[in-house]
Scaffold this active site. Structure first.
Site, PDB file in Angstrom:
ATOM      1  N   HIS A   1      -4.515 -54.468  42.484  1.00 59.52           N
ATOM      2  CA  HIS A   1      -4.637 -52.637  42.209  1.00 59.52           C
ATOM      3  C   HIS A   1      -5.604 -52.989  41.826  1.00 59.52           C
ATOM      4  CE1 HIS A   1      -1.053 -52.451  45.054  1.00 59.52           C
ATOM      5  NE2 HIS A   1      -1.928 -50.856  44.411  1.00 59.52           N
TER       6      HIS A   1
ATOM      7  N   ARG B   1       7.371 -54.735  36.433  1.00 60.86           N
ATOM      8  CA  ARG B   1       7.262 -53.589  37.785  1.00 60.86           C
ATOM      9  C   ARG B   1       5.826 -53.616  38.079  1.00 60.86           C
ATOM     10  NH1 ARG B   1       8.648 -47.655  40.082  1.00 60.86           N
ATOM     11  NH2 ARG B   1       6.949 -48.073  41.948  1.00 60.86           N
TER      12      ARG B   1
ATOM     13  N   ASN C   1       1.580 -54.160  40.992  1.00 60.02           N
ATOM     14  CA  ASN C   1      -0.023 -54.261  40.786  1.00 60.02           C
ATOM     15  C   ASN C   1      -1.052 -55.038  41.561  1.00 60.02           C
ATOM     16  OD1 ASN C   1      -1.833 -51.593  38.847  1.00 60.02           O
ATOM     17  ND2 ASN C   1       0.355 -50.527  40.211  1.00 60.02           N
TER      18      ASN C   1
ATOM     19  N   GLU D   1      -0.399 -54.662  51.762  1.00 58.06           N
ATOM     20  CA  GLU D   1       0.841 -54.327  50.687  1.00 58.06           C
ATOM     21  C   GLU D   1       2.083 -55.630  51.396  1.00 58.06           C
ATOM     22  OE1 GLU D   1       0.395 -52.778  47.654  1.00 58.06           O
ATOM     23  OE2 GLU D   1      -0.773 -50.632  48.546  1.00 58.06           O
TER      24      GLU D   1
ATOM     25  N   HIS E   1      -6.782 -47.252  50.694  1.00 57.48           N
ATOM     26  CA  HIS E   1      -6.396 -48.121  49.871  1.00 57.48           C
ATOM     27  C   HIS E   1      -5.556 -49.700  50.504  1.00 57.48           C
ATOM     28  CE1 HIS E   1      -3.125 -49.389  46.622  1.00 57.48           C
ATOM     29  NE2 HIS E   1      -2.028 -49.299  47.570  1.00 57.48           N
TER      30      HIS E   1
ATOM     31  N   HIS F   1      -7.931 -50.382  43.060  1.00 58.09           N
ATOM     32  CA  HIS F   1      -8.129 -49.425  42.775  1.00 58.09           C
ATOM     33  C   HIS F   1      -9.895 -48.744  42.478  1.00 58.09           C
ATOM     34  CE1 HIS F   1      -3.991 -47.739  42.539  1.00 58.09           C
ATOM     35  NE2 HIS F   1      -4.349 -47.956  43.241  1.00 58.09           N
TER      36      HIS F   1
ATOM     37  N   ARG G   1      10.945 -27.429  38.512  1.00 58.44           N
ATOM     38  CA  ARG G   1      10.987 -28.887  38.236  1.00 58.44           C
ATOM     39  C   ARG G   1      12.078 -29.792  38.271  1.00 58.44           C
ATOM     40  NH1 ARG G   1      12.182 -25.328  33.160  1.00 58.44           N
ATOM     41  NH2 ARG G   1      10.196 -24.203  32.178  1.00 58.44           N
TER      42      ARG G   1
ATOM     43  N   LYS H   1       7.149 -43.775  42.392  1.00 60.47           N
ATOM     44  CA  LYS H   1       5.650 -43.319  41.769  1.00 60.47           C
ATOM     45  C   LYS H   1       5.475 -41.555  42.653  1.00 60.47           C
ATOM     46  CE  LYS H   1       3.709 -47.174  39.379  1.00 60.47           C
ATOM     47  NZ  LYS H   1       2.643 -47.805  39.238  1.00 60.47           N
TER      48      LYS H   1
ATOM     49  N   LYS I   1      10.681 -54.288  47.050  1.00 60.75           N
ATOM     50  CA  LYS I   1      10.235 -53.487  46.121  1.00 60.75           C
ATOM     51  C   LYS I   1      11.622 -53.204  45.290  1.00 60.75           C
ATOM     52  CE  LYS I   1       7.644 -49.344  45.367  1.00 60.75           C
ATOM     53  NZ  LYS I   1       6.485 -49.242  45.827  1.00 60.75           N
TER      54      LYS I   1
ATOM     55  N   GLU J   1       7.759 -49.277  34.844  1.00 64.91           N
ATOM     56  CA  GLU J   1       7.028 -50.492  34.185  1.00 64.91           C
ATOM     57  C   GLU J   1       6.194 -49.864  33.282  1.00 64.91           C
ATOM     58  OE1 GLU J   1       3.579 -49.560  37.097  1.00 64.91           O
ATOM     59  OE2 GLU J   1       2.198 -49.820  35.381  1.00 64.91           O
TER      60      GLU J   1
HETATM   61  N1  NAD Z   1       3.124 -44.318  45.344  1.00 66.60           N
HETATM   62  C1  NAD Z   1       3.186 -45.555  45.822  1.00 66.60           C
HETATM   63  O1  NAD Z   1       4.747 -46.094  45.069  1.00 66.60           O
HETATM   64  C2  NAD Z   1       2.289 -45.932  45.813  1.00 66.60           C
HETATM   65  C3  NAD Z   1       2.638 -47.287  46.470  1.00 66.60           C
HETATM   66  C4  NAD Z   1       1.345 -47.975  47.465  1.00 66.60           C
HETATM   67  C5  NAD Z   1       0.120 -47.044  47.910  1.00 66.60           C
HETATM   68  N2  NAD Z   1       0.531 -45.935  47.849  1.00 66.60           N
HETATM   69  C6  NAD Z   1      -0.676 -44.678  48.029  1.00 66.60           C
HETATM   70  O2  NAD Z   1      -0.248 -44.618  49.581  1.00 66.60           O
HETATM   71  C7  NAD Z   1      -1.974 -44.330  49.922  1.00 66.60           C
HETATM   72  C8  NAD Z   1      -2.172 -44.484  50.926  1.00 66.60           C
HETATM   73  O3  NAD Z   1      -1.491 -44.486  52.145  1.00 66.60           O
HETATM   74  P1  NAD Z   1      -1.695 -44.951  53.744  1.00 66.60           P
HETATM   75  O4  NAD Z   1      -2.193 -46.141  54.300  1.00 66.60           O
HETATM   76  O5  NAD Z   1      -0.404 -44.448  54.286  1.00 66.60           O
HETATM   77  O6  NAD Z   1      -2.899 -44.047  53.547  1.00 66.60           O
HETATM   78  P2  NAD Z   1      -2.638 -42.453  55.109  1.00 66.60           P
HETATM   79  O7  NAD Z   1      -0.998 -41.574  54.492  1.00 66.60           O
HETATM   80  O8  NAD Z   1      -3.808 -41.865  54.111  1.00 66.60           O
HETATM   81  O9  NAD Z   1      -1.968 -42.852  56.180  1.00 66.60           O
HETATM   82  C9  NAD Z   1      -3.625 -43.235  56.791  1.00 66.60           C
HETATM   83  C10 NAD Z   1      -3.558 -42.594  57.975  1.00 66.60           C
HETATM   84  O10 NAD Z   1      -2.504 -42.856  58.895  1.00 66.60           O
HETATM   85  C11 NAD Z   1      -2.562 -41.264  59.900  1.00 66.60           C
HETATM   86  N3  NAD Z   1      -0.805 -41.852  59.998  1.00 66.60           N
HETATM   87  C12 NAD Z   1       0.385 -41.827  59.171  1.00 66.60           C
HETATM   88  N4  NAD Z   1       1.492 -42.788  60.281  1.00 66.60           N
HETATM   89  C13 NAD Z   1       1.040 -42.218  61.007  1.00 66.60           C
HETATM   90  C14 NAD Z   1       1.110 -42.669  62.773  1.00 66.60           C
HETATM   91  N5  NAD Z   1       2.431 -42.840  62.742  1.00 66.60           N
HETATM   92  N6  NAD Z   1       0.378 -41.948  63.414  1.00 66.60           N
HETATM   93  C15 NAD Z   1      -0.785 -41.831  63.811  1.00 66.60           C
HETATM   94  N7  NAD Z   1      -1.637 -42.153  62.372  1.00 66.60           N
HETATM   95  C16 NAD Z   1      -0.728 -42.452  61.607  1.00 66.60           C
HETATM   96  C17 NAD Z   1      -2.579 -40.851  58.324  1.00 66.60           C
HETATM   97  O11 NAD Z   1      -2.658 -39.632  59.192  1.00 66.60           O
HETATM   98  C18 NAD Z   1      -4.230 -41.188  57.963  1.00 66.60           C
HETATM   99  O12 NAD Z   1      -4.575 -41.137  58.566  1.00 66.60           O
HETATM  100  C19 NAD Z   1      -2.333 -44.216  48.871  1.00 66.60           C
HETATM  101  O13 NAD Z   1      -3.280 -43.359  48.265  1.00 66.60           O
HETATM  102  C20 NAD Z   1      -1.826 -44.984  47.894  1.00 66.60           C
HETATM  103  O14 NAD Z   1      -2.419 -44.810  46.632  1.00 66.60           O
HETATM  104  C21 NAD Z   1       1.148 -45.292  46.579  1.00 66.60           C
HETATM  105  O1  LIG Z   2       5.273 -49.295  43.043  1.00 66.40           O
HETATM  106  C1  LIG Z   2       4.656 -49.198  42.626  1.00 66.40           C
HETATM  107  O2  LIG Z   2       4.338 -49.740  40.732  1.00 66.40           O
HETATM  108  C2  LIG Z   2       3.456 -50.470  42.320  1.00 66.40           C
HETATM  109  O3  LIG Z   2       2.562 -50.600  41.886  1.00 66.40           O
HETATM  110  C3  LIG Z   2       2.692 -50.019  44.025  1.00 66.40           C
HETATM  111  C4  LIG Z   2       1.148 -50.166  44.889  1.00 66.40           C
HETATM  112  O4  LIG Z   2       1.044 -50.480  45.807  1.00 66.40           O
HETATM  113  C5  LIG Z   2       0.429 -48.350  44.358  1.00 66.40           C
HETATM  114  O5  LIG Z   2      -0.515 -48.566  44.848  1.00 66.40           O
HETATM  115  C6  LIG Z   2       0.981 -47.212  43.474  1.00 66.40           C
HETATM  116  O6  LIG Z   2       1.023 -46.625  43.675  1.00 66.40           O
HETATM  117  C7  LIG Z   2       0.173 -47.826  42.288  1.00 66.40           C
HETATM  118  O7  LIG Z   2       0.458 -47.331  40.936  1.00 66.40           O
HETATM  119  P1  LIG Z   2      -0.415 -47.058  39.711  1.00 66.40           P
HETATM  120  O8  LIG Z   2       0.465 -46.459  38.819  1.00 66.40           O
HETATM  121  O9  LIG Z   2      -0.520 -48.482  39.601  1.00 66.40           O
HETATM  122  O10 LIG Z   2      -1.267 -46.264  39.872  1.00 66.40           O
HETATM  123 ZN    ZN Z   3      -0.840 -49.895  46.295  1.00 62.81          ZN
END
Ligand code: NAD
Ligand SMILES: O=C(O)C(=O)C[C@@H](O)[C@H](O)[C@H](O)COP(=O)(O)O
Ligand code: ZN
Length: 373
Positions: free
Chosen positions: A252, A245, A249, A190, A271, A256, A126, A148, A231, A241
């Site tokens: 997105h 917040r 998006n 981003e 992404h 998405h 949990r 998130k 951010k 959100e």
């Molecule tokens: N939680 C949030 O607020 C938030 C915000 C934006 C995006 N996201 C999510 O994040 C994801 C995209 O993230 P991303 O673009 O980092 O993708 P990813 O995690 O797939 O990384 C991109 C690629 O780069 C590689 N990689 C990462 N770091 C590396 C390094 N230092 N050297 C070599 N290779 C490396 C990874 O193995 C992968 O192949 C999506 O799923 C998106 O929905 C979440």
């Molecule tokens: O942190 C946030 O809030 C964002 O919306 C950041 C986005 O870049 C990110 O891709 C996030 O995962 C999108 O959120 P979602 O709620 O649309 O799934």
């Molecule tokens: Zn994003």
């Protein structure tokens, strides 16, 4: 030297607040920084098959030097890892290592690993401690901050997850040297997003200095720190959100839907690229609705072209579903409320706002035009 060049951005969330450390050489300091905040913990490090051979040994060595025993969990790289199957694998391995609630799950990777590991940390026993060690540009400027977490399903992106804030974010900018150009560029979408939302002077800075940001050095660290500040501000005023917040998006809602439509196939669209196309579409759609000037949409498109990002739906290789199917994904977006579509639209560069009740018929005809139908 490393310590002098570290920037600290605070995420002001009261007792759940935390630091984002940004700069050179932070991987080597990870153990000490974590031990100072979470004394006596053991760790699971969730990472992927690209990051592990390049950066895992240094992270483990740093943890061990600080007395933190670590169990690595190495998952396949790519968006398809954000799934129930790999969530289960991560959870099982954390439990098999007999980590306790007070121990820590460390995400060492891009946004995929951060979202998945954060979700696992949020649900095992949990809620365990969670630390982000983002290794992609996207993760350093966005996904590691704000709590998130989640996974994708066939119905759409990030539809299952929890809010789980990290205790610390360690963004070592040196690790970006091993990131591919395509992934760096995708993460840059981003960065540009923060300028387009409400920081027009930052967008103008990027228009002038994007080459330096791509090349590395002080402009890159400055852009990462400015993105984290942007951010952190939004997250501090609307963690869950319920309002503002949603501005994060921008791009997105379309992006998405396009990612889901490609089956999360990173060879076609990752992404950040979806966000780039989505931001261009959001600006075009705003112009179409007479909210903003078409010149602003053209300015956004020109910048995306300059840095080499895709900006049109037709830039995605392969077949896409029709406009009705895309609208079906958009209708699953988490911003939908009582069936009404919500988009982040704009009145100009840096003047985004949350548009509720956007008519589905307008979105449908816009999508038909952009799919070439
Ligand atoms: N939680 C949030 O607020 C938030 C915000 C934006 C995006 N996201 C999510 O994040 C994801 C995209 O993230 P991303 O673009 O980092 O993708 P990813 O995690 O797939 O990384 C991109 C690629 O780069 C590689 N990689 C990462 N770091 C590396 C390094 N230092 N050297 C070599 N290779 C490396 C990874 O193995 C992968 O192949 C999506 O799923 C998106 O929905 C979440
Ligand atoms: O942190 C946030 O809030 C964002 O919306 C950041 C986005 O870049 C990110 O891709 C996030 O995962 C999108 O959120 P979602 O709620 O649309 O799934
Ligand atoms: Zn994003």
């Amino acid at each position: 030297m490393a310590a002098e060049r570290t920037e600290t951005v605070k995420v002001a969330l009261g007792e759940r607040g935390y630091d984002i450390l940004i700069g050179h050489g932070l991987l080597a300091r990870a153990g000490a920084e974590i031990a100072a905040r979470l004394p006596g913990v053991r760790a699971a490090i969730v990472t992927d098959e690209n990051v592990a051979p390049r950066h895992l040994p240094a992270l483990i060595a740093s943890l061990e030097a600080a007395g933190i025993a670590a169990t690595p969990i190495v998952l396949p790289a790519g968006e398809k890892t954000k799934s129930f199957a790999f969530l289960q694998e991560a959870v099982d391995k954390i439990l098999a290592a007999r980590l306790e609630r007070g121990d820590v799950v460390i995400a060492a990777g891009g946004g995929v690993i951060g979202d998945l590991a954060g979700f696992a940390a949020g649900i095992v026993r949990r809620g365990m401690n969670f630390v982000q060690v983002p290794t992609s540009l996207l993760a350093q400027v966005d996904s590691s901050v704000g709590g998130k977490t989640g996974i994708n399903t066939a119905h759409g992106k990030n539809l299952v997850g929890v809010f789980q804030q990290p205790r610390l974010v360690l963004a070592d900018t040196d690790v970006l040297d091993t990131l591919s150009e395509r992934e760096f560029r995708a993460g840059y979408a981003e960065v540009a997003k923060y300028g387009l939302i409400d920081r027009p002077e930052f967008f103008a800075f990027l228009e002038r200095n994007w080459r330096e940001v791509f090349a590395g050095g002080p402009a890159r660290v400055a852009a990462i720190a400015e993105s984290c500040r942007a951010k952190a501000e939004v997250v501090a005023r609307d963690e869950f959100e319920t309002g503002d917040r949603a501005l994060l998006n921008l791009g997105h809602t379309f992006g998405h839907a396009l990612e889901a439509a490609t089956g999360y196939d990173g060879s076609r669209l990752v992404h950040g690229e979806g966000v780039a196309i989505g931001m261009a579409l959001a600006h075009r759609f705003s112009a179409r609705m007479n909210l903003a000037s078409p010149d602003d949409a053209a300015r956004v498109e020109a910048h995306l072209v300059a840095v080499g990002l895709p900006w049109r739906v037709s830039d995605i290789p392969g077949e896409l579903p029709d406009a009705e199917r895309l609208l079906g994904y958009i209708a699953q977006d988490k911003k939908v409320s009582r069936g009404a579509l919500t988009f982040i639209l704009t009145r100009g560069i840096g003047r985004c706002f949350i548009a509720r009740d956007v008519p589905a018929s307008e979105v449908l005809s816009f999508l038909r035009e952009h799919l070439g139908g």
